[in-house]
Design an enzyme around this catalytic site. Sequence first.
Site, PDB file in Angstrom:
ATOM      1  N   SER A  62     -77.181 -79.812 -63.687  1.00 29.58           N
ATOM      2  CA  SER A  62     -77.851 -80.196 -64.914  1.00 29.58           C
ATOM      3  C   SER A  62     -79.279 -80.606 -64.604  1.00 29.58           C
ATOM      4  CB  SER A  62     -77.098 -81.357 -65.551  1.00 29.58           C
ATOM      5  OG  SER A  62     -77.985 -82.157 -66.289  1.00 29.58           O
ATOM      6  N   LYS A  63     -80.168 -80.324 -65.562  1.00 29.56           N
ATOM      7  CA  LYS A  63     -81.577 -80.632 -65.289  1.00 29.56           C
ATOM      8  C   LYS A  63     -81.819 -82.130 -65.214  1.00 29.56           C
ATOM      9  CE  LYS A  63     -82.714 -79.435 -70.025  1.00 29.56           C
ATOM     10  NZ  LYS A  63     -83.185 -78.336 -70.800  1.00 29.56           N
TER      11      LYS A  63
END
Length: 483
Positions: free
Chosen positions: A257-258
Amino acid sequence: MSETKIFRSRMAPSPTGDIHIGTLRTGLYAYALAKQNNGQFILRIEDTDQKRLVPGAADRTLQVFKDFALMYDEGPDIGGPFGPYTQTERLDIYQKYIKELLESGHAYHCFCTQDRLNEVRATQKAAKKVPKYDRHCLNLSKDEIQKNLDNKIPYVIRMKIPDNETIVFEDLVRGQIKFNSNDLDDQVLVKSNGIPTYHFAVVVDDHLMQISHIIRSDEWISSTPKHVLLYRYFGWELPKIAHLTVLLDPTHPGKMSKRYGSVFARQFLDDGYLPDAMLNFLMLLGWNPGDDRELFTLKEFVKEFSIDRLHKKAAIFDRKKLDYFNGLYIRQKSDNELVKLLKPFIPQASDEILQKIIPLVKERMVTLKQAANQTKFLFEDLNYNGDLLTLKVDSDTAKNMLQKSIDIINQFDSLKDSDIENLKNKFQKTIEDNNWKVGDFFMVFRVAITGSGQTPPIVESLPLLGNTKTLKNLNLALSKLSP
Ligand code: GLU
């Protein structure tokens, strides 16, 4: 699939944003498969979801593939025998094929309003049923359809999913996968604006572009039975399909996930990872060579790659391992190559200065950006919190250390590489005379010179910084300590 058929693989990104590193991995495997078999690797832009389009994303996607040296043989900007390679430029083509499905009864017009669909959905949900279109428009007569069309009532075109059927396909990674057709919705194939959905366009295009192998991420598995049916309706041969496992974050449960670091392919380049190090890392993230070899050039990978050795389990995106690969690749580069690579990260530095910086940073460099950060004190005025100077010693000691350092620097007219030994000896003597700890002294000195605790070898860096700036920085530190 007949033996004589050539290998054609493809990447079909949607320009809804920057491409994820997982997409680049998929592209790498698709590229390798095609090239290994003297086939072609095709890049197609799937832009049918106009609402999610991000301006410029398609061009950026093409550029990323080029920057990572995964050059496609056919694509929107270079053309090819099966173009155009952007779906919204192919709308006429889809028209022809949707007509065919309507005529054969495998697709039908649906005039239901959004309000009605919402109601149906709500009722099904309340009854704890999986929401699905209730086929209200499936059995409209030809006349009714014509009347609605004449009255310009908006419509979509849906595919007719057969009842009570097991749809089976062979996934090259996971083996046989089965779906019950009763779990599938009558998928919209053409939206009310006349533009096809992904599901329809992907099948038509993969067929017309003679794609022999589809490699994509496993989020598309549940779509595949619909595609399998469409191939059957058209009487087309199903390409071979491989769904790749997801990339997991090592530090948090679930997909990358960013929130926990870079996830976009472009970001890694901007962060100073080398394309060849990145590709090598991605090669092993979902595939193994069958032995403990780890280092592969793209050419070697193309030779070695085999679908049989794709992992069936999700891969963990271990950023430490990536750093290790990057460091390794950086140290394999010649200084001249590194000058070119570092230039965009340290634009203030001339080639000559870069040549001098490289020996200072090369051995411990993890990314190009890190090297830039660690050497920016050479080019920029310092801006740091004075508390950093007193992490290890009190303010008076720090002042004394700085004053003694100024005295030493003042003994040199200019700082040259040949002065380094002499400088080191003088620092050493001062440290001993004052009973300081070596680490404490150099912490204060390092922060004063660079504004940071993490730097290249500090005395070795002084000739590059020069007397004037060295003295300026030492005096700035003193002023930060003054009450
Ligand atoms: N356009 C889809 C995407 O953005 C491609 C899926 C496929 O490869 O079939 O991922």
